[in-house]
Design a protein around this motif. Structure first.
Motif, PDB file in Angstrom:
ATOM      1  N   GLN A 160       0.809  -1.210   0.000  1.00  0.00           N
ATOM      2  CA  GLN A 160       0.000   0.000   0.000  1.00  0.00           C
ATOM      3  C   GLN A 160       0.848   1.269   0.000  1.00  0.00           C
ATOM      4  O   GLN A 160       0.501   2.260  -0.643  1.00  0.00           O
ATOM      5  CB  GLN A 160      -0.944  -0.002   1.212  1.00  0.00           C
ATOM      6  N   THR A 186      -9.388   6.501  -6.129  1.00  0.00           N
ATOM      7  CA  THR A 186      -9.995   5.725  -5.040  1.00  0.00           C
ATOM      8  C   THR A 186      -8.844   5.159  -4.201  1.00  0.00           C
ATOM      9  O   THR A 186      -7.672   5.455  -4.446  1.00  0.00           O
ATOM     10  CB  THR A 186     -10.844   4.563  -5.582  1.00  0.00           C
ATOM     11  N   ASP A 187      -9.182   4.332  -3.230  1.00  0.00           N
ATOM     12  CA  ASP A 187      -8.134   3.647  -2.478  1.00  0.00           C
ATOM     13  C   ASP A 187      -7.938   2.219  -2.985  1.00  0.00           C
ATOM     14  O   ASP A 187      -7.289   1.401  -2.340  1.00  0.00           O
ATOM     15  CB  ASP A 187      -8.449   3.645  -0.977  1.00  0.00           C
ATOM     16  N   ASP A 188      -8.524   1.917  -4.175  1.00  0.00           N
ATOM     17  CA  ASP A 188      -8.361   0.603  -4.786  1.00  0.00           C
ATOM     18  C   ASP A 188      -7.195   0.623  -5.767  1.00  0.00           C
ATOM     19  O   ASP A 188      -6.519   1.637  -5.937  1.00  0.00           O
ATOM     20  CB  ASP A 188      -9.652   0.197  -5.513  1.00  0.00           C
ATOM     21  N   GLN A 189      -6.994  -0.505  -6.459  1.00  0.00           N
ATOM     22  CA  GLN A 189      -5.966  -0.565  -7.485  1.00  0.00           C
ATOM     23  C   GLN A 189      -6.253   0.485  -8.574  1.00  0.00           C
ATOM     24  O   GLN A 189      -7.389   0.627  -9.035  1.00  0.00           O
ATOM     25  CB  GLN A 189      -5.946  -1.953  -8.132  1.00  0.00           C
TER      26      GLN A 189
END
Length: 331
Positions: A160, A186-189
């Motif tokens: 992360q 976003t906080d995704d991939q």
């Protein structure tokens, strides 16, 4: 920079065929080599390959490490028609690119970025180099990669922290040029669409000002302070985190000068919260001594990139910056 030299999710093996009479000198770091040794052996199985590893992190970007790598390649009989390949993040690309720019007065360079930060920023634009004792990236050159190979599979193995390093550069691109980028964050991939959109911002500025005399300096939003923060911490603060902190300082200086609106600071703070970034905790004026060696400075003037809807260049004397830093610390 060559047009259409970025390849997305393309088999590396097929691209190597463009260099039929070349030996490949791949440079990567110790950690990546342990993770990808089998992948590299398979990918480069049909070519003459030599692999050199360097330490992980900024500690590899030194004159001593640069000389060690150069001497190893010379002993391995590198020739002008051979190819240096960077396989790694920004540090690997910076060092390998600088070796490619200088050894034998220049050989072909291929960059395979494996981090989000390198894919959206450091692999693009031709800047390569190493650090000096006085500061970051003060020794370097311009060296375009013949090919930049972006493969999303490498992002799947990133911790992360490395993704957040890249998000610092992505948020920067949104502030200086294209605020529609914020809608993709976003906080995704990260998606390939997001990567390409951020690359477009940088490539447009590079095309308009390759040697970094004017608008390309917009890309340094937050970076003067970020490099100072990194140097002050002996590079314990990762680059992307330092960029977030540097952008906050730059926005606050813009607010003191009544250039930047408070809404921009609130927007940045949203991403501090999303990615769990801590603000720079010390009084801002403590960074002043590290800012003196910034590459963008001219004579007695310090160059800062501030935000007024988009980026603008502001130059000021050191005494003025000292006062602004003190005032910004209070916001």
């Amino acid at each position: 920079m060559k047009k259409n030299n970025i390849y997305y999710n393309t088999k590396i093996e097929s691209l190597l065929k463009a260099y039929p009479n070349s030996k490949f000198f791949l440079i990567t770091d110790d950690n990546l080599f342990s993770l990808y040794q089998n992948f590299l052996t398979t990918t480069f199985a049909n070519v003459d390959l030599s692999i050199t590893t360097i330490p992980e992190g900024e500690k590899a970007k030194t004159i001593k490490e640069y000389q060690r790598v150069v001497e190893l390649l010379i002993k391995a009989e590198i020739r002008r028609n051979d190819v240096i390949v960077a396989f790694g993040g920004g540090v690997v690309g910076d060092l390998a690119g600088f070796v490619a720019a200088t050894i034998l007065r220049g050989v072909t360079f291929i960059n395979i970025p494996t981090t989000l930060l390198a894919m959206v920023d450091s692999a693009l634009g031709g800047k390569v180099g190493i650090n000096s004792e006085a500061g970051k990236n003060l020794i370097g050159a311009f060296k375009n990669a013949d090919k930049i190979i972006v493969n999303e599979q490498f992002l799947k193995t990133l911790p992360q922290q490395e993704l957040i390093n890249g998000y610092g550069e992505i948020v920067k691109a949104a502030f200086i040029s294209d605020r529609t980028i914020f809608s993709l964050l976003t906080d995704d991939q990260p998606s390939l669409k997001l990567i390409k959109k951020v690359q477009k911002v940088k490539l447009a500025l590079v095309k308009s000002d390759y040697f970094d005399k004017n608008k390309r300096q917009y890309l340094n939003f937050g970076h003067s302070f970020a490099h100072a923060i990194e140097k002050e911490s002996n590079y314990q603060v990762p680059h992307g985190y330092a960029v977030f902190q540097g952008m906050e300082i730059a926005l606050k200086i813009g607010m003191v000068l009544k250039i930047t609106t408070p809404s921009d600071l609130r927007l940045l703070e949203k991403y501090f919260s999303l990615y769990q970034i801590k603000p720079y905790q010390k009084p801002y004026f403590k960074l002043l001594k590290y800012l003196k060696n910034d590459k963008k400075n001219t004579q007695e003037l310090t160059t800062l990139i501030l935000i007024k809807e988009r980026a603008l260049i502001k130059t000021m004397k050191e005494v003025e910056l000292d006062e602004l830093l003190s005032l910004a610390s209070e916001l």
